[in-house]
Scaffold this motif. Structure first.
Motif, PDB file in Angstrom:
ATOM      1  N   MET A   1     -41.571  -7.942   2.967  1.00  0.00           N
ATOM      2  CA  MET A   1     -41.723  -8.450   4.343  1.00  0.00           C
ATOM      3  C   MET A   1     -41.974  -9.951   4.343  1.00  0.00           C
ATOM      4  O   MET A   1     -41.926 -10.581   5.393  1.00  0.00           O
ATOM      5  CB  MET A   1     -42.893  -7.742   5.035  1.00  0.00           C
ATOM      6  CG  MET A   1     -42.560  -6.341   5.496  1.00  0.00           C
ATOM      7  SD  MET A   1     -43.984  -5.518   6.239  1.00  0.00           S
ATOM      8  CE  MET A   1     -43.997  -6.271   7.864  1.00  0.00           C
ATOM      9  N   GLY A   2     -42.296 -10.505   3.199  1.00  0.00           N
ATOM     10  CA  GLY A   2     -42.502 -11.952   3.111  1.00  0.00           C
ATOM     11  C   GLY A   2     -43.913 -12.346   2.711  1.00  0.00           C
ATOM     12  O   GLY A   2     -44.210 -13.537   2.612  1.00  0.00           O
ATOM     13  N   ALA A   3     -44.795 -11.360   2.486  1.00  0.00           N
ATOM     14  CA  ALA A   3     -46.168 -11.697   2.082  1.00  0.00           C
ATOM     15  C   ALA A   3     -46.169 -12.207   0.643  1.00  0.00           C
ATOM     16  O   ALA A   3     -45.436 -11.680  -0.195  1.00  0.00           O
ATOM     17  CB  ALA A   3     -47.052 -10.463   2.196  1.00  0.00           C
TER      18      ALA A   3
ATOM     19  N   ASP B   1     -54.077  -8.098  -0.813  1.00  0.00           N
ATOM     20  CA  ASP B   1     -55.199  -7.950   0.128  1.00  0.00           C
ATOM     21  C   ASP B   1     -54.856  -6.943   1.220  1.00  0.00           C
ATOM     22  O   ASP B   1     -55.636  -6.044   1.534  1.00  0.00           O
ATOM     23  CB  ASP B   1     -55.524  -9.298   0.795  1.00  0.00           C
ATOM     24  CG  ASP B   1     -56.308 -10.204  -0.137  1.00  0.00           C
ATOM     25  OD1 ASP B   1     -56.752  -9.718  -1.195  1.00  0.00           O
ATOM     26  OD2 ASP B   1     -56.460 -11.396   0.193  1.00  0.00           O
ATOM     27  N   VAL B   2     -53.667  -7.129   1.804  1.00  0.00           N
ATOM     28  CA  VAL B   2     -53.262  -6.244   2.907  1.00  0.00           C
ATOM     29  C   VAL B   2     -53.076  -4.820   2.388  1.00  0.00           C
ATOM     30  O   VAL B   2     -53.462  -3.855   3.051  1.00  0.00           O
ATOM     31  CB  VAL B   2     -51.961  -6.772   3.571  1.00  0.00           C
ATOM     32  CG1 VAL B   2     -51.502  -5.821   4.660  1.00  0.00           C
ATOM     33  CG2 VAL B   2     -52.178  -8.158   4.154  1.00  0.00           C
ATOM     34  N   ALA B   3     -52.506  -4.706   1.184  1.00  0.00           N
ATOM     35  CA  ALA B   3     -52.307  -3.363   0.608  1.00  0.00           C
ATOM     36  C   ALA B   3     -53.656  -2.673   0.387  1.00  0.00           C
ATOM     37  O   ALA B   3     -53.804  -1.478   0.675  1.00  0.00           O
ATOM     38  CB  ALA B   3     -51.537  -3.468  -0.703  1.00  0.00           C
ATOM     39  N   GLN B   4     -54.636  -3.430  -0.102  1.00  0.00           N
ATOM     40  CA  GLN B   4     -55.977  -2.842  -0.292  1.00  0.00           C
ATOM     41  C   GLN B   4     -56.542  -2.360   1.048  1.00  0.00           C
ATOM     42  O   GLN B   4     -57.051  -1.241   1.147  1.00  0.00           O
ATOM     43  CB  GLN B   4     -56.931  -3.885  -0.883  1.00  0.00           C
ATOM     44  CG  GLN B   4     -56.791  -4.046  -2.376  1.00  0.00           C
ATOM     45  CD  GLN B   4     -57.891  -4.945  -2.937  1.00  0.00           C
ATOM     46  OE1 GLN B   4     -59.018  -4.921  -2.460  1.00  0.00           O
ATOM     47  NE2 GLN B   4     -57.553  -5.730  -3.937  1.00  0.00           N
ATOM     48  N   ASP B   5     -56.430  -3.234   2.064  1.00  0.00           N
ATOM     49  CA  ASP B   5     -56.935  -2.849   3.395  1.00  0.00           C
ATOM     50  C   ASP B   5     -56.204  -1.615   3.907  1.00  0.00           C
ATOM     51  O   ASP B   5     -56.810  -0.740   4.535  1.00  0.00           O
ATOM     52  CB  ASP B   5     -56.754  -4.007   4.391  1.00  0.00           C
ATOM     53  CG  ASP B   5     -57.698  -5.169   4.086  1.00  0.00           C
ATOM     54  OD1 ASP B   5     -58.660  -4.956   3.327  1.00  0.00           O
ATOM     55  OD2 ASP B   5     -57.451  -6.278   4.592  1.00  0.00           O
ATOM     56  N   ALA B   6     -54.890  -1.562   3.634  1.00  0.00           N
ATOM     57  CA  ALA B   6     -54.101  -0.414   4.103  1.00  0.00           C
ATOM     58  C   ALA B   6     -54.588   0.875   3.446  1.00  0.00           C
ATOM     59  O   ALA B   6     -54.726   1.904   4.112  1.00  0.00           O
ATOM     60  CB  ALA B   6     -52.625  -0.641   3.801  1.00  0.00           C
TER      61      ALA B   6
ATOM     62  N   ARG C   1     -36.014 -10.503   8.250  1.00  0.00           N
ATOM     63  CA  ARG C   1     -36.570  -9.882   7.044  1.00  0.00           C
ATOM     64  C   ARG C   1     -37.672  -8.881   7.389  1.00  0.00           C
ATOM     65  O   ARG C   1     -37.715  -7.760   6.881  1.00  0.00           O
ATOM     66  CB  ARG C   1     -37.110 -11.005   6.152  1.00  0.00           C
ATOM     67  CG  ARG C   1     -37.597 -10.547   4.822  1.00  0.00           C
ATOM     68  CD  ARG C   1     -37.957 -11.764   3.999  1.00  0.00           C
ATOM     69  NE  ARG C   1     -38.595 -11.355   2.761  1.00  0.00           N
ATOM     70  CZ  ARG C   1     -38.825 -12.175   1.752  1.00  0.00           C
ATOM     71  NH1 ARG C   1     -38.479 -13.441   1.843  1.00  0.00           N
ATOM     72  NH2 ARG C   1     -39.403 -11.747   0.670  1.00  0.00           N
ATOM     73  N   VAL C   2     -38.562  -9.335   8.292  1.00  0.00           N
ATOM     74  CA  VAL C   2     -39.664  -8.452   8.711  1.00  0.00           C
ATOM     75  C   VAL C   2     -39.110  -7.212   9.407  1.00  0.00           C
ATOM     76  O   VAL C   2     -39.501  -6.084   9.111  1.00  0.00           O
ATOM     77  CB  VAL C   2     -40.638  -9.217   9.638  1.00  0.00           C
ATOM     78  CG1 VAL C   2     -41.569  -8.264  10.365  1.00  0.00           C
ATOM     79  CG2 VAL C   2     -41.458 -10.210   8.830  1.00  0.00           C
ATOM     80  N   CYS C   3     -38.147  -7.434  10.316  1.00  0.00           N
ATOM     81  CA  CYS C   3     -37.604  -6.307  11.085  1.00  0.00           C
ATOM     82  C   CYS C   3     -36.878  -5.319  10.170  1.00  0.00           C
ATOM     83  O   CYS C   3     -37.081  -4.109  10.257  1.00  0.00           O
ATOM     84  CB  CYS C   3     -36.641  -6.816  12.161  1.00  0.00           C
ATOM     85  SG  CYS C   3     -37.454  -7.670  13.513  1.00  0.00           S
ATOM     86  N   VAL C   4     -36.030  -5.832   9.289  1.00  0.00           N
ATOM     87  CA  VAL C   4     -35.261  -4.954   8.400  1.00  0.00           C
ATOM     88  C   VAL C   4     -36.206  -4.188   7.478  1.00  0.00           C
ATOM     89  O   VAL C   4     -36.064  -2.974   7.282  1.00  0.00           O
ATOM     90  CB  VAL C   4     -34.233  -5.775   7.576  1.00  0.00           C
ATOM     91  CG1 VAL C   4     -33.648  -4.931   6.450  1.00  0.00           C
ATOM     92  CG2 VAL C   4     -33.128  -6.285   8.475  1.00  0.00           C
TER      93      VAL C   4
END
Lengths: 124, 194
Positions: B47-49, B56-61, B137-140
């Motif tokens: 997604m571009g992260a 970080d986001v994966a851990q939060d998820a 990119r985010v949408c796809v």
């Protein structure tokens, strides 16, 4: 044609390389989970202690033990009355004699409270 | 004892692990993280992260997934469910940092800079995704990588459904070109002729 490409794209997205630090990442997540759980346990424990202290102080203030003794005397009175009423109710008098019934009810209430507390903690 | 616990969980199916995790068994959930952590981090990177932010986001998820594990009914895969949570969390972070609004500008810049990509470079999905504008990119990735519907993506992005569909279509067109057997060469050829 377009659908074929979209399916191919979904397959490509589903294929992902196993990252080298996958194990370390999982450990970091587990550490955070455990840290959160420890904090929660401390919070529940602290709340329990505070609740216990408040409950005990309320018991002291309300002279509960004196009231229980009075209730025991009442139970004895009721028991003796019942004995006069019918000989077939011997079992009831045996249970209630000496305030045993009151204490049994109190014990049952404590068990029920314990059950409720367990459920509440489980829900939290 | 922990080692014993882990070895017990490695043989279990995801659904069984979820059932254990729902009872508060954190080691069972740890096994799920071990299995699907890379996939979730991969989607966020696609997604571009950037690396650290994706982690970080994966851990939060995953932590969110543990909190809400009772909501997972086994419809679809566990990995897909966490990917959707992760995608939404990442978007929320973009919106919070006001980075989402600048995506359209980035998209235009990316488009102009990537059309002249190296035709000899190895073209795989990750490389091909880099040729898309940020919003495309985010949408796809949300629709094909995280498994969100167009409507769900539109809702998460706070964009009109038609706009999301347009981004997805443009992104797919670019990917189709880049991922074709002669992908990069075809682009170069058209540029040379034009």
């Amino acid at each position: 044609m377009a659908e074929d490409f979209e399916r191919r794209l979904e397959r490509l997205f589903a294929e992902h390389p196993e990252l080298a630090d996958a194990g370390a990442f999982a450990e970091r997540v587990e550490r955070r989970l455990n840290a959160g759980w420890t904090a929660r346990r401390w919070l529940i424990g602290a709340a329990g202690v505070v609740g216990g202290v408040i409950g005990a102080s309320q018991l002291m203030v309300s002279n509960l033990f004196q009231r229980v003794e009075t209730a025991g005397d009442s139970a004895k009175l009721i028991s003796s009355s019942l004995n006069h009423l019918s000989a077939s109710t011997d079992w009831m008098s045996a249970v209630s004699a000496g305030g045993v019934g009151v204490w049994a009810a109190a014990a049952l209430a404590v068990v029920m409270m314990g059950f409720v507390l367990t459920r509440v903690i489980g829900e939290i | 004892m922990p080692g014993l616990g882990h070895s017990r969980f490695t043989s279990l199916h995801d659904v069984e692990l979820c059932a254990h995790a729902a009872t508060g068994e954190r080691r069972a959930f740890g096994e799920l993280v071990r299995r699907h952590g890379s996939a979730v981090r991969g989607v966020l990177r696609r997604m571009g992260a950037q690396g650290a932010e994706a982690d970080d986001v994966a851990q939060d998820a995953f932590l969110t997934a543990f909190e809400r594990i009772a909501e997972f009914r086994g419809e679809g895969t566990f990995a897909g469910w966490v990917k959707r949570i992760a995608a939404r969390l990442y978007l929320r972070r973009l919106q919070k940092d006001r980075r989402l609004g600048s995506l359209s500008t980035e998209a235009a810049e990316a488009e102009s800079s990537t059309n002249g990509g190296d035709a000899d470079a190895a073209i795989d999905l990750d490389e091909a995704l880099k040729t898309l504008g940020a919003t495309e990119r985010v949408c796809v990735t949300m629709c094909f990588g995280a498994g969100l519907s167009h409507s769900e993506a539109a809702e998460a992005l706070n964009l009109p459904l038609g706009t999301v569909k347009s981004h997805v279509k443009r992104g797919l067109d670019k990917l189709r070109t880049r991922l074709a057997p002669d992908g990069g060469a075809a682009v170069e050829g058209r540029r040379g002729n034009g």
